[in-house]
Design a protein around this motif. Structure first.
Motif, short mmCIF file in Angstrom:
data_model
loop_
_atom_site.label_atom_id
_atom_site.label_comp_id
_atom_site.label_asym_id
_atom_site.label_seq_id
_atom_site.Cartn_x
_atom_site.Cartn_y
_atom_site.Cartn_z
N LEU A 106 4.09 8.24 3.99
CA LEU A 106 2.86 7.43 3.99
C LEU A 106 2.72 6.62 5.29
CD1 LEU A 106 0.70 5.84 2.49
CD2 LEU A 106 2.55 4.23 1.94
N LYS A 107 3.74 6.11 5.88
CA LYS A 107 3.43 5.32 7.38
C LYS A 107 2.71 6.06 8.18
CE LYS A 107 5.55 2.06 10.33
NZ LYS A 107 6.60 1.17 10.43
N TYR A 108 3.36 7.47 8.18
CA TYR A 108 2.81 8.30 9.50
C TYR A 108 1.30 8.92 9.01
CZ TYR A 108 7.48 8.09 11.55
OH TYR A 108 8.58 7.66 12.19
N ALA A 109 1.06 8.99 7.60
CA ALA A 109 -0.03 9.27 7.43
C ALA A 109 -1.19 8.27 7.73
CB ALA A 109 -0.13 9.61 5.88
N GLN A 122 -1.33 13.50 4.03
CA GLN A 122 0.12 13.49 3.65
C GLN A 122 0.64 14.98 4.06
OE1 GLN A 122 -1.01 10.87 0.11
NE2 GLN A 122 1.16 10.26 0.44
N GLN A 123 -0.01 15.79 3.62
CA GLN A 123 0.40 17.10 3.16
C GLN A 123 0.62 17.70 4.70
OE1 GLN A 123 -1.32 20.06 0.71
NE2 GLN A 123 -2.16 18.48 -0.57
N TYR A 124 -0.34 17.25 5.62
CA TYR A 124 -0.16 17.69 7.37
C TYR A 124 1.19 16.95 7.82
CZ TYR A 124 -0.84 16.90 12.08
OH TYR A 124 -0.56 16.89 13.38
N VAL A 125 1.16 15.47 7.34
CA VAL A 125 2.72 14.95 7.51
C VAL A 125 3.86 15.78 7.25
CG1 VAL A 125 3.95 12.82 7.76
CG2 VAL A 125 1.30 12.97 8.22
N LYS A 126 3.97 16.10 5.96
CA LYS A 126 5.00 16.96 5.65
C LYS A 126 4.99 18.14 6.41
CE LYS A 126 4.66 19.03 1.65
NZ LYS A 126 4.76 19.20 0.13
N ASN A 127 4.09 18.68 6.57
CA ASN A 127 4.05 20.25 7.35
C ASN A 127 4.85 19.78 8.75
OD1 ASN A 127 3.52 22.29 5.94
ND2 ASN A 127 1.43 21.23 5.51
N VAL A 128 4.31 18.75 9.41
CA VAL A 128 5.03 18.30 10.76
C VAL A 128 6.34 18.21 10.38
CG1 VAL A 128 5.01 16.78 12.36
CG2 VAL A 128 2.88 17.26 11.60
N PHE A 129 6.89 17.56 9.52
CA PHE A 129 8.35 17.47 9.32
C PHE A 129 8.88 18.80 9.20
CE2 PHE A 129 7.57 13.13 7.05
CZ PHE A 129 7.40 12.53 8.05
N VAL A 130 8.48 19.62 8.41
CA VAL A 130 8.84 21.15 8.40
C VAL A 130 8.94 21.77 9.62
CG1 VAL A 130 8.48 23.04 7.21
CG2 VAL A 130 8.21 21.28 5.76
N GLU A 131 7.86 21.68 10.53
CA GLU A 131 7.68 22.25 11.59
C GLU A 131 9.01 21.88 12.36
OE1 GLU A 131 5.89 24.85 14.43
OE2 GLU A 131 5.35 24.61 12.42
N VAL A 178 0.77 -1.14 0.06
CA VAL A 178 0.07 0.06 -0.14
C VAL A 178 0.88 1.22 0.10
CG1 VAL A 178 -0.23 0.33 2.50
CG2 VAL A 178 -2.14 1.03 1.13
N LEU A 179 2.14 1.05 0.07
CA LEU A 179 3.25 2.06 0.24
C LEU A 179 3.23 2.82 -1.20
CD1 LEU A 179 5.87 3.30 1.19
CD2 LEU A 179 6.83 1.01 0.42
N ALA A 180 2.87 2.31 -2.28
CA ALA A 180 3.01 2.96 -3.52
C ALA A 180 2.41 4.15 -3.65
CB ALA A 180 2.52 1.90 -4.53
N GLY A 181 1.24 4.47 -2.99
CA GLY A 181 0.76 5.71 -3.16
C GLY A 181 1.69 7.06 -2.76
N ALA A 182 2.25 6.64 -1.59
CA ALA A 182 2.92 7.80 -1.30
C ALA A 182 4.31 7.77 -2.09
CB ALA A 182 3.54 7.63 0.10
#
Length: 763
Positions: A176-179, A143-152, A24-28
């Motif tokens: 993906l995993k964290y999403a 996924q965008q939220y998770v990316k923003n967490v990384f940025v934060e 299911v990883l592929a989406g990310a």
């Protein structure tokens, strides 16, 4: 039958489907990434599965950085400071239009799919394969939220931010995993709330509340359709769609959002058409960040609060930990600043010293018995323009200040306190000639002695040739007689003075140790106004010294929870006996009643204080107090270049500047305003027996009534060498031959062009 690519093999879409079947990883992994050649796709899939399994099970979500609010003692706002301008708000306080707009334009199937939108992935892959580039992405809001967490989490570190946003398979695997985890734990509404609070909207605005305030001067809950569509459109590219700098592009993007909202059924096509005709309607609020925005001229006090937070271990054991808490913000800091006192200080400064003057003034007010800093200000405002500065002239170098300024005769009461504690009577008489060599030898700490050079002895003199003793302590203090105080320190030794100074919190502004030299009696070591105000507060508190404090309380908001942080506490200890402090109070009351500080008097309100004017008139001081407030005023050139002779200050011309003439009135006006409406309290004082009155008149800076009844023979200069009183003292002994080799630099104070050694003369 599956469609084949020319040359054999599966098409990009079919390859993606196979990849999705493996994981299911592929989406990310595939969404939004420029894909490598088809032959590499299988290898990427194999490595991705292994990497996926190795990731930690839980994503660490850092607290969202928010603005910090600094308040005065009454709860009024002084300033807001932030690493990122953000105010976190719950979903119920975000306009429904805003919620619908962001979902429509960024992830219209948000409520139908899980962490990954498989249909969106396939659609994006197919389109990207056809164009040979990345024309469409498929990251979900989650996924965008998770990316923003990384940025934060990366904070303001550009390297970490680049790592958090780089287009690599490794990052997409983590995303993906964290999403998936976030979807399971939070649910759609909480994810949407978090996303709207974390995402960047340009113009220094993080989160929808800050964006609403920045672009429309309104709150997130009050955003209308057109406003919400504009903000939702900015997210994809805050620089490209910045409505402040490119209204045309921003309008096109807003209209795209409106069309999308109509397409998914959030609004009607008629509503969209009407909204698209409306102007942007911006009502931009400029970013207001940092101490430069402080009210009541409290920019330097605000900066001092920041320095306290970043340096005091109570807020974190390491500098990095304290900085992290400060940058995350969300703090509400209630300080000790009294708005009445701060206003009074700024009014007095503005009245007496202009910001364009060749010299400046800095003031500090402290509450005796608590150490609370009540006010702090200076004539050159906090800023970056001409006649402005970011250097806090009131505090030590370690707290954002400069190198300090010689306090001159305002240091003498500390010498007197040391002498009284050593058993010296308050009516002690010294010969106090107009001019003399420094007595030698003088005992210092650790069994050492200071020795004057017999071949080229360091000398000193009084302010005026008319100032010739003998004097007692009251008159010598009122007239600020230099030779009296040097004879005093030679009698008791240097160590009791430096020890008393330490007990009173008196340290050099640059952090260096106080040198063991007799010239310290004349105020040759650079101090800050806050140090001197706090020292004199010890006299007002009858000998109790309390370390200065600026922060009353700190609350910290993290998510939906608010907690209190521990804050620095003032440490109070006895620096001298009550009797000694009461005696100093009696001595310094005389300074403002009929001595050099008459112009600083507060009328019927009892006050005490001391003037100080340094050699060459590079600095002038008045430090004084009432039982409930102590304050220090310094006037001078921070660069130590302009002598205050033939100078205009605050629109008035001065031939010579004295401590009682410019700093004194600043202090008087400041204290009068700060104490208005507050109880009138009197000092505890002791009776000091008068010496026989003599009429010597007033001096320029150190004038006052004279008293003298002579003294015992051993009170003459250097044990009777120059002469005792009319009782006929015993014969004095000549200067002893030095028996101790003094290390280089032991003789003198810092020699930085400030007349800071033993040869300097200070009024």
């Amino acid at each position: 039958m599956p469609n084949k690519r020319s040359g054999g093999g599966l098409s990009p879409t079919q390859q993606a489907a196979k990849f999705l079947g493996v994981s299911v990883l592929a989406g990310a992994v595939l969404a939004g990434i420029a894909l490598p050649a088809v032959g590499a796709l299988g290898l990427a899939a194999k490595g991705s599965v292994e990497s996926f399994d190795e990731l930690p099970a839980n994503m660490k979500t850092p607290p969202l950085s928010q603005r910090t609010t600094i308040l005065d003692a009454d709860g009024g706002q002084i300033a807001t400071v932030y690493s990122r301008d953000r105010t976190v708000v719950p979903l119920k306080d975000i306009s429904p239009y805003m919620q619908k707009a962001i979902v429509a334009i960024e992830d219209s199937r948000f409520y139908q799919h899980g962490a990954v939108d498989l249909k969106g992935v396939l659609r994006a892959l197919n389109k990207n394969a056809q164009t040979g580039g990345v024309s469409e992405g498929a990251s979900t809001l989650t996924q965008q939220y998770v990316k923003n967490v990384f940025v934060e989490e990366a904070g303001n570190d550009p390297t970490k931010v680049a790592q958090a946003t780089q287009q690599t398979i490794g990052r997409k695997i983590r995303e993906l995993k964290y999403a998936i985890q976030v979807e399971e734990e939070l649910g759609k509404k909480k994810i949407l709330e978090n996303y709207l609070n974390i995402t960047f909207f340009g113009q220094q605005a993080y989160g929808v509340e800050a964006a609403a305030q920045r672009y429309f001067s309104t709150s997130a809950k009050d955003l209308d359709l057109e406003q919400a569509a504009l903000l939702a459109g900015i997210v994809q590219s805050p620089s490209r769609y910045d409505p402040v700098n490119d209204e045309t592009e921003a309008t096109k993007r807003r209209n795209t959002v409106l069309q999308r909202m109509a397409a998914v059924g959030d609004i009607s096509r008629a509503q969209a058409a009407d909204a698209m005709k409306a102007p942007l309607g911006l009502k931009v609020s400029k970013p207001k960040n940092g101490c430069i925005t402080a009210v009541k001229g409290a920019g330097f006090f605000c900066d001092y609060v920041r320095e306290v937070f970043l340096t005091d271990p109570v807020f974190g054991k390491t500098k990095e930990k304290r900085a992290k808490i400060w940058n995350q913000g969300g703090l509400t800091i209630r300080t000790t600043m009294d708005p009445q006192a701060q206003n009074a200080a700024q009014r007095s400064i503005k009245e007496h010293v202009y910001k364009s003057d060749e010299v400046a003034t800095a003031v500090s007010l402290v509450q005796p018995g608590t150490g609370k800093i009540l006010a702090m200000g200076q004539s050159r405002p906090y800023g970056f323009k001409k006649n402005e500065t970011q250097i806090n002239l009131s505090v030590d170098q370690s707290m954002g200040g400069g190198m300090g300024y010689q306090p001159g005769s305002t240091f003498k009461p500390i010498v007197a306190a040391a002498a009284l504690e050593d058993g010296m009577p308050a009516n002690k008489v010294y010969s106090s000639p107009y001019q003399m060599a420094y007595p030698s030898p003088v005992s210092a700490c650790d069994g050492k002695r200071w020795v004057n050079d017999p071949n080229n002895p360091a000398k000193l003199e009084n302010e005026n040739s008319s100032e010739v003793g003998p004097y007692d302590m009251r008159e010598a203090t009122a007239k600020s007689v230099n030779t009296y105080y040097v004879q005093m320190i030679s009698d008791i030794g240097i160590c009791p003075v430096t020890t008393m100074a330490k007990k009173m919190g008196v340290v050099r502004a640059d952090g260096d140790k106080m040198p063991q030299v007799p010239s310290i009696a004349l105020g040759t070591q650079e101090m800050s106004p806050l140090t001197m105000a706090n020292a004199y507060a010890t006299f007002a508190a009858r000998g109790m010294h309390c370390t200065p404090v600026a922060i009353e309380s700190v609350s910290r908001r993290v998510g939906d929870k608010t907690s209190s942080l521990e804050v620095p506490k003032s440490t109070c200890s006895r620096a001298m006996s009550e009797n000694t402090a009461d005696t100093i109070n009696a001595l310094l009351k005389g300074v403002v009643e009929d001595g050099t500080g008459k112009k600083a008097g507060l009328g019927s309100r009892p006050s005490a204080g001391k003037t100080g004017t340094t050699d060459e008139r590079y600095a002038a001081w008045f430090v004084g107090y009432t039982p409930n407030m102590a304050g220090a005023v310094w006037v001078g050139d921070p660069a130590h270049k302009r002598k205050m002779v033939g100078i205009t200050i605050g629109g008035r011309s001065y031939g010579k500047v004295f401590g009682g003439e410019v700093p004194g009135p600043i202090w008087g006006d400041m204290m009068s305003g700060a104490l208005e409406g507050k109880p009138v309290e009197d000092f505890n004082t002791v009776h000091i027996p008068d010496s026989k009155p003599r009429d010597r008149g007033d001096g320029d800076d150190d004038g006052g009534g004279g008293r003298d009844d002579g003294g015992n023979g051993d009170d003459g200069f250097i044990g009777g060498l120059v002469g005792g009183n009319n009782n006929g003292g015993g014969g004095g002994e000549p200067f002893p031959t030095p028996s101790f080799s003094i290390p280089e630099g032991f003789f003198r104070g810092q020699s930085n062009g400030g007349g800071n050694g033993n040869g300097g003369r200070f009024g």
